[in-house]
Design a protein around this motif. Structure first.
Motif, PDB file in Angstrom:
ATOM      1  N   ALA A  90       0.812  -1.218   0.000  1.00 33.15           N
ATOM      2  CA  ALA A  90       0.000   0.000   0.000  1.00 33.15           C
ATOM      3  C   ALA A  90       0.851   1.277   0.000  1.00 33.15           C
ATOM      4  O   ALA A  90       0.614   2.175  -0.824  1.00 33.15           O
ATOM      5  CB  ALA A  90      -0.970  -0.012   1.176  1.00 33.15           C
ATOM      6  N   PRO A  91       1.856   1.412   0.886  1.00 30.36           N
ATOM      7  CA  PRO A  91       2.692   2.628   0.838  1.00 30.36           C
ATOM      8  C   PRO A  91       3.466   2.759  -0.467  1.00 30.36           C
ATOM      9  O   PRO A  91       3.692   3.873  -0.953  1.00 30.36           O
ATOM     10  CB  PRO A  91       3.646   2.444   2.028  1.00 30.36           C
ATOM     11  N   VAL A  92       3.868   1.625  -1.063  1.00 30.73           N
ATOM     12  CA  VAL A  92       4.597   1.657  -2.334  1.00 30.73           C
ATOM     13  C   VAL A  92       3.706   2.240  -3.434  1.00 30.73           C
ATOM     14  O   VAL A  92       4.137   3.088  -4.226  1.00 30.73           O
ATOM     15  CB  VAL A  92       5.076   0.245  -2.723  1.00 30.73           C
ATOM     16  N   LEU A  93       2.457   1.788  -3.489  1.00 29.59           N
ATOM     17  CA  LEU A  93       1.511   2.300  -4.477  1.00 29.59           C
ATOM     18  C   LEU A  93       1.272   3.788  -4.271  1.00 29.59           C
ATOM     19  O   LEU A  93       1.208   4.558  -5.244  1.00 29.59           O
ATOM     20  CB  LEU A  93       0.193   1.534  -4.385  1.00 29.59           C
ATOM     21  N   TYR A  94       1.168   4.200  -3.017  1.00 35.24           N
ATOM     22  CA  TYR A  94       0.913   5.618  -2.708  1.00 35.24           C
ATOM     23  C   TYR A  94       2.082   6.486  -3.173  1.00 35.24           C
ATOM     24  O   TYR A  94       1.881   7.504  -3.858  1.00 35.24           O
ATOM     25  CB  TYR A  94       0.681   5.786  -1.211  1.00 35.24           C
ATOM     26  N   VAL A  95       3.293   6.077  -2.834  1.00 34.83           N
ATOM     27  CA  VAL A  95       4.478   6.861  -3.210  1.00 34.83           C
ATOM     28  C   VAL A  95       4.641   6.880  -4.730  1.00 34.83           C
ATOM     29  O   VAL A  95       4.958   7.917  -5.326  1.00 34.83           O
ATOM     30  CB  VAL A  95       5.741   6.294  -2.534  1.00 34.83           C
ATOM     31  N   ALA A  96       4.415   5.739  -5.379  1.00 29.72           N
ATOM     32  CA  ALA A  96       4.537   5.663  -6.842  1.00 29.72           C
ATOM     33  C   ALA A  96       3.541   6.600  -7.523  1.00 29.72           C
ATOM     34  O   ALA A  96       3.863   7.256  -8.524  1.00 29.72           O
ATOM     35  CB  ALA A  96       4.329   4.227  -7.314  1.00 29.72           C
ATOM     36  N   TRP A 124       4.979   4.066 -26.855  1.00 27.46           N
ATOM     37  CA  TRP A 124       3.967   3.073 -27.226  1.00 27.46           C
ATOM     38  C   TRP A 124       2.626   3.274 -26.540  1.00 27.46           C
ATOM     39  O   TRP A 124       1.646   2.639 -26.895  1.00 27.46           O
ATOM     40  CB  TRP A 124       4.488   1.663 -26.902  1.00 27.46           C
ATOM     41  N   MET A 125       2.572   4.177 -25.560  1.00 26.11           N
ATOM     42  CA  MET A 125       1.313   4.403 -24.859  1.00 26.11           C
ATOM     43  C   MET A 125       1.405   5.670 -24.025  1.00 26.11           C
ATOM     44  O   MET A 125       2.492   6.247 -23.859  1.00 26.11           O
ATOM     45  CB  MET A 125       0.968   3.209 -23.951  1.00 26.11           C
ATOM     46  N   SER A 126       0.259   6.112 -23.512  1.00 28.63           N
ATOM     47  CA  SER A 126       0.226   7.239 -22.572  1.00 28.63           C
ATOM     48  C   SER A 126      -0.335   6.757 -21.248  1.00 28.63           C
ATOM     49  O   SER A 126      -1.225   5.901 -21.208  1.00 28.63           O
ATOM     50  CB  SER A 126      -0.628   8.387 -23.131  1.00 28.63           C
ATOM     51  N   ILE A 127       0.201   7.290 -20.170  1.00 29.79           N
ATOM     52  CA  ILE A 127      -0.201   6.887 -18.821  1.00 29.79           C
ATOM     53  C   ILE A 127      -0.795   8.097 -18.114  1.00 29.79           C
ATOM     54  O   ILE A 127      -0.230   9.201 -18.167  1.00 29.79           O
ATOM     55  CB  ILE A 127       0.993   6.344 -18.018  1.00 29.79           C
ATOM     56  N   GLN A 128      -1.920   7.891 -17.446  1.00 34.44           N
ATOM     57  CA  GLN A 128      -2.551   8.947 -16.666  1.00 34.44           C
ATOM     58  C   GLN A 128      -2.438   8.591 -15.185  1.00 34.44           C
ATOM     59  O   GLN A 128      -3.252   7.832 -14.652  1.00 34.44           O
ATOM     60  CB  GLN A 128      -4.021   9.108 -17.067  1.00 34.44           C
ATOM     61  N   PRO A 129      -1.432   9.124 -14.483  1.00 35.17           N
ATOM     62  CA  PRO A 129      -1.193   8.748 -13.082  1.00 35.17           C
ATOM     63  C   PRO A 129      -2.364   9.019 -12.154  1.00 35.17           C
ATOM     64  O   PRO A 129      -2.523   8.341 -11.138  1.00 35.17           O
ATOM     65  CB  PRO A 129       0.027   9.598 -12.702  1.00 35.17           C
ATOM     66  N   SER A 130      -3.199  10.012 -12.486  1.00 32.37           N
ATOM     67  CA  SER A 130      -4.312  10.348 -11.598  1.00 32.37           C
ATOM     68  C   SER A 130      -5.307   9.198 -11.474  1.00 32.37           C
ATOM     69  O   SER A 130      -6.007   9.091 -10.456  1.00 32.37           O
ATOM     70  CB  SER A 130      -5.033  11.605 -12.099  1.00 32.37           C
ATOM     71  N   GLU A 131      -5.386   8.306 -12.490  1.00 29.33           N
ATOM     72  CA  GLU A 131      -6.276   7.150 -12.382  1.00 29.33           C
ATOM     73  C   GLU A 131      -5.798   6.210 -11.288  1.00 29.33           C
ATOM     74  O   GLU A 131      -6.606   5.665 -10.518  1.00 29.33           O
ATOM     75  CB  GLU A 131      -6.345   6.420 -13.721  1.00 29.33           C
ATOM     76  N   PHE A 132      -4.498   6.010 -11.193  1.00 35.98           N
ATOM     77  CA  PHE A 132      -3.944   5.126 -10.166  1.00 35.98           C
ATOM     78  C   PHE A 132      -3.901   5.821  -8.807  1.00 35.98           C
ATOM     79  O   PHE A 132      -3.859   5.159  -7.769  1.00 35.98           O
ATOM     80  CB  PHE A 132      -2.547   4.660 -10.576  1.00 35.98           C
ATOM     81  N   ALA A 133      -3.921   7.170  -8.823  1.00 33.65           N
ATOM     82  CA  ALA A 133      -3.947   7.912  -7.563  1.00 33.65           C
ATOM     83  C   ALA A 133      -5.237   7.651  -6.789  1.00 33.65           C
ATOM     84  O   ALA A 133      -5.251   7.704  -5.552  1.00 33.65           O
ATOM     85  CB  ALA A 133      -3.788   9.408  -7.832  1.00 33.65           C
ATOM     86  N   ILE A 138      -7.161   5.418  -1.663  1.00 30.47           N
ATOM     87  CA  ILE A 138      -7.994   4.444  -0.949  1.00 30.47           C
ATOM     88  C   ILE A 138      -7.157   3.591  -0.012  1.00 30.47           C
ATOM     89  O   ILE A 138      -7.438   3.492   1.187  1.00 30.47           O
ATOM     90  CB  ILE A 138      -8.757   3.555  -1.950  1.00 30.47           C
ATOM     91  N   VAL A 139      -6.116   2.955  -0.539  1.00 32.56           N
ATOM     92  CA  VAL A 139      -5.315   2.048   0.298  1.00 32.56           C
ATOM     93  C   VAL A 139      -4.502   2.828   1.319  1.00 32.56           C
ATOM     94  O   VAL A 139      -4.267   2.348   2.441  1.00 32.56           O
ATOM     95  CB  VAL A 139      -4.405   1.153  -0.566  1.00 32.56           C
ATOM     96  N   ASP A 323     -11.827  -7.188   8.610  1.00 31.98           N
ATOM     97  CA  ASP A 323     -11.164  -6.173   9.440  1.00 31.98           C
ATOM     98  C   ASP A 323     -11.394  -4.785   8.844  1.00 31.98           C
ATOM     99  O   ASP A 323     -11.945  -4.634   7.752  1.00 31.98           O
ATOM    100  CB  ASP A 323      -9.659  -6.460   9.565  1.00 31.98           C
ATOM    101  N   ALA A 324     -10.953  -3.776   9.588  1.00 34.49           N
ATOM    102  CA  ALA A 324     -11.200  -2.388   9.211  1.00 34.49           C
ATOM    103  C   ALA A 324     -10.499  -2.024   7.906  1.00 34.49           C
ATOM    104  O   ALA A 324     -11.060  -1.305   7.071  1.00 34.49           O
ATOM    105  CB  ALA A 324     -10.740  -1.453  10.323  1.00 34.49           C
ATOM    106  N   PHE A 325      -9.279  -2.500   7.711  1.00 31.06           N
ATOM    107  CA  PHE A 325      -8.536  -2.158   6.497  1.00 31.06           C
ATOM    108  C   PHE A 325      -9.289  -2.590   5.250  1.00 31.06           C
ATOM    109  O   PHE A 325      -9.491  -1.798   4.323  1.00 31.06           O
ATOM    110  CB  PHE A 325      -7.154  -2.811   6.524  1.00 31.06           C
TER     111      PHE A 325
END
Length: 389
Positions: A90-96, A124-133, A138-139, A323-325
């Protein structure tokens, strides 16, 4: 050790078979159905537009299928990942996601499309980081609130815990506003509100969040944080007739397309507005107008029913979470899909302002589809953990 290897392999295979049978197949079928309908709508909206396809009528259909295949692999991986590893990642995804949101603001790295610097353009493609944000918020919030509660042996979150979780969400929200991408900010706001609502804090927090959002929106307008075209979209929402050939053009053409469909539609690949390219961005933000015109009320209604089905299964998974998480993660995903679907469909009907949000699983867009399928994989992960013996 060699004697134990067959036993471990047998158990691993048994676990995979068990996960296959215990998966929420109603959720899977709902997502598959939406994605299949989306593929047909994208194909119908693009196959005659040579300026987009370079003469290959299957171009967008094949790209959508490839994105879905990659997203499905990510979803399966997320579903089968050990729940303890999900917390670690979860922290890795957040920082990325933060790094991605920062990179799009760097001149020469971020690409400006439709007035918003939201994409990183690769060969070869375009990435929109806000979608993964969205998933990262959430996590990130769920992990912080859950960890604090478990450390203090409290079922409900404390005020300080919620304040810290909001701070975690505030950083990507600010970065997205700088792009600027108002639609994603609205989605992130719905996610934050939903997670806080089920965290167990006093109800006054809900009133406080609404008040804060109102104040921030007012300040954003007063200090010109929003671009002129974004303010114009709100004016067109209030009165589409004031500039029918300008900022109100999209809304008017969308309404005409949906109105042309009637009950049964004009038939797939036969919509007059669609095939004559009267509706801008029809394979992305306005894909619902293709359903309304070519599939009619029946087809468009089926899309809404499928979204209701996905939201119902997501809420069911949240309620039954161990659980809560996991409960907070499932709630955040449900709020994401519910609000974004409502906003996208609403803007095509003229009951919500145009914000440039895609329709999850239906609109063309690799980042949106990959992030959405990854979220479905997390819902399946929570569901499988709930049913472990």
């Amino acid at each position: 050790m060699s004697l134990l290897t067959p036993i471990r392999l047998t158990r691993a295979r048994a676990d995979r078979r068990s996960a296959l049978w215990q998966a929420d197949w109603v959720l899977v079928v709902g997502v598959l159905a939406l994605s299949a309908i989306g593929a047909l709508l994208i194909w119908s909206a693009t196959y005659q537009r040579t300026s987009l396809t370079d003469g290959n009528q299957y171009a967008f259909l094949l790209r959508h299928a490839l994105n879905f295949a990659i997203g499905s692999i990510l979803a399966v991986g997320a579903a089968l990942t050990d729940h303890r590893r999900v917390r670690i990642l979860a922290p890795v995804l957040y920082v990325a996601s933060l790094l991605g949101l920062i990179l799009v603001l760097v001149p020469g790295v971020g690409a400006v499309i439709n007035g918003s610097r939201s994409w990183i353009q690769l060969p070869w493609m375009s990435i929109q980081p806000s979608e993964f944000a969205k998933l990262a918020v959430i996590v990130g919030m769920a992990l912080l609130i859950a960890e604090k509660g478990e450390t203090n042996h409290r079922e409900n979150a404390r005020t300080v815990d919620v304040a810290q979780a909001i701070a975690v969400a505030a950083v990507p929200v600010i970065l997205v506003m700088l792009q600027p991408d108002l639609g994603t900010v609205m989605v992130l706001g719905s996610i934050v509100f939903g997670i806080i609502a089920v965290s167990g804090v006093p109800k006054r927090w809900m009133l406080g969040l609404v008040t804060a959002a109102t104040v921030v929106a007012t300040l954003a307008i007063q200090f010109n944080v929003l671009k002129d075209y974004q303010l114009a979209r709100f004016k067109a929402f209030a009165d589409p007739s004031q500039d029918p050939q300008g900022i109100g053009y999209n809304i008017n053409q969308a309404r005409i397309a949906i109105g042309n469909g009637g009950v049964f539609g004009q038939g797939l690949f036969h919509g007059s507005q669609t095939q004559n390219a009267f509706v801008p961005e029809q394979h992305t933000d306005f894909v619902f107008t293709v359903a309304g015109e070519e599939l009619g009320l029946i087809g468009a209604g089926a899309i809404i029913v499928l979204f209701a089905l996905i939201i119902w299964r997501g809420l069911r998974i949240a309620v039954n979470a161990r659980d809560a998480f996991h409960r907070l993660v499932a709630t955040g995903i449900v709020c994401w899909f519910a609000f974004q679907a409502f906003e996208n469909i609403g803007m095509t009907l003229g009951i919500m302002p145009v914000t440039g949000l895609p329709l999850p699983f239906v609109s063309y867009g690799g980042s949106s589809l990959l992030a959405g399928l990854l979220a479905i994989g997390l819902l399946q992960n929570i569901h499988l953990r709930t049913h472990q013996i």
